[in-house]
Scaffold this motif. Structure first.
Motif, PDB file in Angstrom:
ATOM      1  N   CYS A   2      -4.427 -50.756  32.496  1.00 27.32           N
ATOM      2  CA  CYS A   2      -4.643 -49.407  31.573  1.00 27.32           C
ATOM      3  C   CYS A   2      -3.964 -48.090  32.188  1.00 27.32           C
ATOM      4  N   ILE A   3      -4.182 -48.120  33.543  1.00 29.13           N
ATOM      5  CA  ILE A   3      -3.501 -46.837  34.343  1.00 29.13           C
ATOM      6  C   ILE A   3      -2.008 -46.988  34.034  1.00 29.13           C
ATOM      7  N   ALA A   4      -1.567 -48.258  34.160  1.00 30.63           N
ATOM      8  CA  ALA A   4       0.161 -48.257  33.999  1.00 30.63           C
ATOM      9  C   ALA A   4       0.531 -47.621  32.811  1.00 30.63           C
ATOM     10  N   HIS A   5      -0.380 -47.515  31.625  1.00 31.03           N
ATOM     11  CA  HIS A   5       0.116 -46.705  30.405  1.00 31.03           C
ATOM     12  C   HIS A   5      -0.437 -45.463  30.179  1.00 31.03           C
ATOM     13  N   SER A   6      -1.161 -44.804  31.146  1.00 31.39           N
ATOM     14  CA  SER A   6      -1.911 -43.555  31.381  1.00 31.39           C
ATOM     15  C   SER A   6      -1.166 -42.461  31.810  1.00 31.39           C
ATOM     16  N   TYR A   7      -1.121 -41.206  31.229  1.00 33.04           N
ATOM     17  CA  TYR A   7      -0.187 -40.325  31.775  1.00 33.04           C
ATOM     18  C   TYR A   7      -0.997 -38.854  32.212  1.00 33.04           C
ATOM     19  N   THR A   8      -0.352 -38.323  33.169  1.00 31.72           N
ATOM     20  CA  THR A   8      -0.797 -36.874  33.862  1.00 31.72           C
ATOM     21  C   THR A   8       0.095 -36.091  33.041  1.00 31.72           C
ATOM     22  N   ILE A   9      -0.456 -34.939  32.442  1.00 26.73           N
ATOM     23  CA  ILE A   9       0.487 -33.881  32.032  1.00 26.73           C
ATOM     24  C   ILE A   9       0.174 -32.431  32.441  1.00 26.73           C
ATOM     25  N   GLU A  10       1.022 -31.883  33.232  1.00 20.76           N
ATOM     26  CA  GLU A  10       0.986 -30.665  34.028  1.00 20.76           C
ATOM     27  C   GLU A  10       1.188 -29.567  32.987  1.00 20.76           C
ATOM     28  N   VAL A  11       0.148 -28.680  32.925  1.00 19.23           N
ATOM     29  CA  VAL A  11       0.351 -27.305  32.090  1.00 19.23           C
ATOM     30  C   VAL A  11       0.019 -26.024  32.961  1.00 19.23           C
ATOM     31  N   ASP A  12       0.383 -24.889  32.670  1.00 22.14           N
ATOM     32  CA  ASP A  12       0.001 -23.799  33.588  1.00 22.14           C
ATOM     33  C   ASP A  12      -1.141 -23.105  33.335  1.00 22.14           C
ATOM     34  N   THR A  13      -1.496 -23.188  31.960  1.00 24.97           N
ATOM     35  CA  THR A  13      -2.621 -22.402  31.233  1.00 24.97           C
ATOM     36  C   THR A  13      -3.671 -23.351  30.684  1.00 24.97           C
ATOM     37  N   TYR A  14      -5.004 -22.747  30.724  1.00 25.28           N
ATOM     38  CA  TYR A  14      -6.117 -23.323  29.995  1.00 25.28           C
ATOM     39  C   TYR A  14      -5.837 -23.452  28.544  1.00 25.28           C
ATOM     40  N   GLU A  15      -5.188 -22.322  28.019  1.00 30.25           N
ATOM     41  CA  GLU A  15      -4.729 -22.267  26.744  1.00 30.25           C
ATOM     42  C   GLU A  15      -3.948 -23.487  26.039  1.00 30.25           C
ATOM     43  N   GLU A  16      -3.106 -23.757  27.099  1.00 21.88           N
ATOM     44  CA  GLU A  16      -2.103 -24.784  26.440  1.00 21.88           C
ATOM     45  C   GLU A  16      -2.856 -26.263  26.780  1.00 21.88           C
ATOM     46  N   ALA A  17      -3.813 -26.363  27.897  1.00 21.64           N
ATOM     47  CA  ALA A  17      -4.698 -27.514  27.861  1.00 21.64           C
ATOM     48  C   ALA A  17      -5.576 -27.921  26.632  1.00 21.64           C
ATOM     49  N   PHE A  18      -6.113 -26.863  26.282  1.00 24.30           N
ATOM     50  CA  PHE A  18      -7.145 -26.881  25.167  1.00 24.30           C
ATOM     51  C   PHE A  18      -6.508 -27.053  23.931  1.00 24.30           C
ATOM     52  N   LYS A  19      -5.101 -26.642  23.641  1.00 20.56           N
ATOM     53  CA  LYS A  19      -4.415 -26.856  22.512  1.00 20.56           C
ATOM     54  C   LYS A  19      -4.192 -28.371  22.339  1.00 20.56           C
ATOM     55  N   MET A  20      -3.459 -28.631  23.681  1.00 17.46           N
ATOM     56  CA  MET A  20      -3.212 -29.896  23.708  1.00 17.46           C
ATOM     57  C   MET A  20      -4.321 -31.075  23.285  1.00 17.46           C
ATOM     58  N   SER A  21      -5.408 -30.974  24.042  1.00 19.37           N
ATOM     59  CA  SER A  21      -6.589 -31.812  23.633  1.00 19.37           C
ATOM     60  C   SER A  21      -7.078 -31.611  22.289  1.00 19.37           C
ATOM     61  N   ASN A  22      -7.058 -30.217  21.601  1.00 16.81           N
ATOM     62  CA  ASN A  22      -7.386 -30.228  20.167  1.00 16.81           C
ATOM     63  C   ASN A  22      -6.549 -31.134  19.416  1.00 16.81           C
ATOM     64  N   ASP A  23      -5.194 -31.077  19.929  1.00 17.29           N
ATOM     65  CA  ASP A  23      -4.181 -31.874  19.074  1.00 17.29           C
ATOM     66  C   ASP A  23      -4.651 -33.284  18.978  1.00 17.29           C
ATOM     67  N   TYR A  24      -4.991 -33.912  20.588  1.00 14.54           N
ATOM     68  CA  TYR A  24      -5.363 -35.156  20.633  1.00 14.54           C
ATOM     69  C   TYR A  24      -6.444 -35.370  19.796  1.00 14.54           C
ATOM     70  N   ALA A  25      -7.505 -34.724  20.009  1.00 17.11           N
ATOM     71  CA  ALA A  25      -8.916 -34.770  19.259  1.00 17.11           C
ATOM     72  C   ALA A  25      -9.480 -36.187  20.088  1.00 17.11           C
ATOM     73  N   PRO A  26      -9.805 -36.024  21.334  1.00 17.40           N
ATOM     74  CA  PRO A  26     -10.063 -37.126  22.015  1.00 17.40           C
ATOM     75  C   PRO A  26     -11.600 -37.577  22.045  1.00 17.40           C
ATOM     76  N   GLU A  27     -12.042 -38.822  22.077  1.00 15.42           N
ATOM     77  CA  GLU A  27     -13.408 -39.319  21.840  1.00 15.42           C
ATOM     78  C   GLU A  27     -14.056 -38.612  22.921  1.00 15.42           C
ATOM     79  N   HIS A  28     -13.735 -38.631  24.259  1.00 18.38           N
ATOM     80  CA  HIS A  28     -14.452 -38.189  25.282  1.00 18.38           C
ATOM     81  C   HIS A  28     -13.505 -37.125  25.885  1.00 18.38           C
ATOM     82  N   LEU A  29     -14.009 -35.823  26.313  1.00 19.96           N
ATOM     83  CA  LEU A  29     -13.362 -34.826  27.001  1.00 19.96           C
ATOM     84  C   LEU A  29     -14.177 -34.272  27.784  1.00 19.96           C
TER      85      LEU A  29
END
Lengths: 436, 436
Positions: free
Chosen positions: B304-331
């Motif tokens: 599972c970890i083999a196809h998991s990703y870390t994405i580096e962003v600079d701001t909280y705004e970017e992080a939450f925009k990305m999260s909202n686009d993804y719409a995760p089951e668990h956040l």
């Protein structure tokens, strides 16, 4: 209307009155699938072709974006006022349903659980054509969307033979700030909103009634994870169940039966009479006959009434048991002290209580929603409401104290389920806190 | 975990990290359809055959009715206590959601609109088997059903290789007063509850997660008007998105990533780091590696970890925009002042706020529900909640004064729609009242 009596007729005969016609969904699915796929693959081009084919209208552009020209919403002052009154009542009732505050509960010391609503971002409102375009449906779908705070409202409605939209629909689109109106009906309109096209925005959820093709298309897209599109509920032919007793005005009862009957020949109309004499029921039949004569849709009405039933029962208990078994879309109570019987209703879409509450009030202007579960689905579905346009997110804050409250329980259950990493996520925290 | 950086990698590459694997629902449907039809047609006989075939267990009877023998719910005092604590927290949180009062609004003078909840009468709780039978899911589905007041709760859970049910599942069935437990899994269990058999009661709605076969069967029955059965939501592989900053404990972050990864090789695990240095992220990777080593499910986790990703962003705004686009089951929010960021979440199933709120708390014992929308469906679906087990009925009382308020509007709109009988139902009343 054919009459049955619980004491004279067999249980089977009575049950047959309350049976709904079987829907053959597989056949329809096979017709609808290529239409949906065509729009998904070819976008606007397919949409224009299908509108030419099914609606016999050749359009240049299948979508009209806001701002809408004044010329397209020319309506009389009376109609404008009627729409404005209905709009406001629907807004008030759906605003009252709007759960704006975050619900927060400390379930045990240090464990705070919350729940809050968020609007569904993009919603599609399908306004059916057919025998009549229904501006009222436009209100019923878009006003709750506005109240819920949806960012993008997309309408779809088939154009008339002249290629034009019903001006009342455009006026409502203007009032609620709808982003655009798709000039299409049927499965093709549903597909356009579910997948989006070059110009039509893809929506997250599609609401609204429609014929079998629309329903089949809604089911198809809601099952396709490539569409990522939810729907409100399955839709079927409209139906009413009226419970009347000797205190009911026969003219009122007849008018309510007929206003359901005029929806279409597949509408279901059921009258349950409680402790009424043959003569009293005769008066209703006479009134149905007389009122029907002067209706423009008399042919539809006659065909519908031909397969409608009157069922005579002795007690209110029997009547409400029968109604609950049937789970009608619309339930009209024309009985003495009607309000006191609402408690007995377990399954229904919407209830119309007392002499002066005809179904048409709820269809248009009282404030309740007229997009309701049919075909017995009132057993498990709600009508369209504010929450139809929202989803609810939960959140939790667990403090170190909270981990003391539930940490061991979490670890023990994770162990039973063989989920060691779940257990470890709590263990590692409790260790660092020095709790274990 | 492979790393991406919003400044160094292309938008396409980042978008690819957040893409979900395509689900081929049509193939599965073709496998599931004959199974569902077999159970629909042959009842218990088919169910026993299919359980023998798929679960390799030969049973005498596919259903166990209450009262359940003590011998079938032998669990340790620790587990009993863990279940009781979780039960109570889930009960408290879902009870707080329970809308018990009738909402009544006078939308305009003489027009009173109401809305009230009614339990869905018969509900089916599907408790998946697979790599582990999950007693926690039993709680998440049946406690809200109990709170909502459902009259009949039916469980379905595949038996173990010894033909026996998990004792924790039986204990919960006893605690919530479930009517019976269907000893079956997969599409066949869904079909048995949707259509009923000689002995298994037909339910009105089926809840619960499951594999692709269960999901396909749920979709099939929810689209079949002969089944008359609703479902909670579509289900897909579980997923987590963690937002972390330099204030996060790398061990905690790693443990949260791993507890998602152990669910299965198709789980999705995404970490978004906000303004973290390479060295800080390295620490998380090291912790993931070290913690994974000692896990019994290390093989699943590694895949599972083999196809998991870390994405580096600079701001909280970017992080939450990305999260909202993804719409995760668990956040999971492992960031400084995490609570203040909950407002920024538009789409998610459930949020875990701050250092001491691992996902496993919500999976078991905090009180929130763990049956949540996956695959991006958090954009439009809520997780299972009390209202999942209810429907809402509206009602209206219009008085003569009310007809004065809205009668003309109703008549005018009915006229626009060409529905004369609708108009007449109001007109006839207003005439008798002497208003027109």
């Amino acid at each position: 209307m054919e009459r049955f009596n619980v004491k004279k007729n067999s249980k089977q005969a009575i049950a047959k009155c309350l049976e709904r016609p079987i829907q053959k969904s597989a056949d329809i699915m096979n017709l609808v699938k290529p239409i949906v796929e065509k729009v998904q693959n070819e976008g606007n081009k397919a949409l224009l072709e299908l509108t030419a084919k099914f609606d016999r209208v050749t359009l240049e552009d299948p979508v009209l974006f806001a701002p809408y020209p004044e010329s397209m919403m020319q309506i009389t002052p009376d109609i404008k006022k009627a729409i404005d009154i209905s709009f406001e009542n629907i807004r008030i009732f759906h605003e009252a349903q709007n759960q704006k505050d975050t619900l927060t509960v400390e379930t045990c010391p240090g464990v705070k659980c919350s729940r809050f609503a968020r609007p569904i971002e993009k919603v599609g409102c399908y306004i059916p054509g057919g025998t009549a375009v229904l501006p009222s449906t436009t209100l019923m779908l878009s006003v709750p969307a506005l109240v819920a705070g949806c960012k993008e409202i997309v309408f779809a409605s088939p154009p008339g033979k002249d290629g034009k939209l019903t001006p009342e629909v455009v006026y409502v689109a203007h009032k609620v700030g709808a982003k655009c109106i798709v000039l299409a009906g049927g499965a093709q309109a549903v597909a356009a909103m579910a997948y989006g096209t070059e110009t039509i925005p893809k929506v997250d959820k599609i609401m609204g009634p429609g014929n079998q093709f629309v329903t089949a298309a809604k089911m198809l897209v809601s099952n396709d994870s490539n569409a990522m599109c939810a729907i409100d509920m399955p839709a079927g032919p409209s139906e009413v169940l009226v419970i009347a007793d000797k205190f009911a005005d026969p003219d009122f009862v007849a008018s309510d039966l007929l206003s359901q009957a005029e929806h279409g020949i597949d509408s279901q109309v059921i009258l349950i009479t409680v402790g009424m004499t043959r003569e009293e029921i005769d008066k209703i039949d006479v009134a149905v006959h007389e009122q029907a004569l002067v209706l423009p849709r008399v042919d539809i009405v006659r065909q519908c009434i031909a397969h409608s039933y009157t069922i005579e029962v002795d007690t209110y208990e029997e009547a409400f048991k029968m109604s609950n078994d049937y789970a009608p879309e619309h339930l009209i109570l024309q009985i003495e002290d009607a309000e006191s019987y609402v408690d007995k209703v377990d399954h229904a879409g919407s209830i119309f209580v007392g002499s002066y509450s005809p179904e048409s009030c709820g269809d248009y202007s009282s404030g309740t929603n007229h997009t309701l579960p049919t075909y017995g689905y009132a057993r498990m579905y709600s009508g369209v409401n504010t929450a139809t346009f929202q989803k609810f997110i939960t959140s939790q804050v667990v403090t170190p104290l909270g981990l003391q409250s539930i940490g061991k329980a979490v670890m023990d259950l994770a162990e039973v389920e063989g989920l060691d990493a779940h257990r470890n996520a709590v263990k590692i925290r409790m260790e660092k806190l020095g709790y274990i």
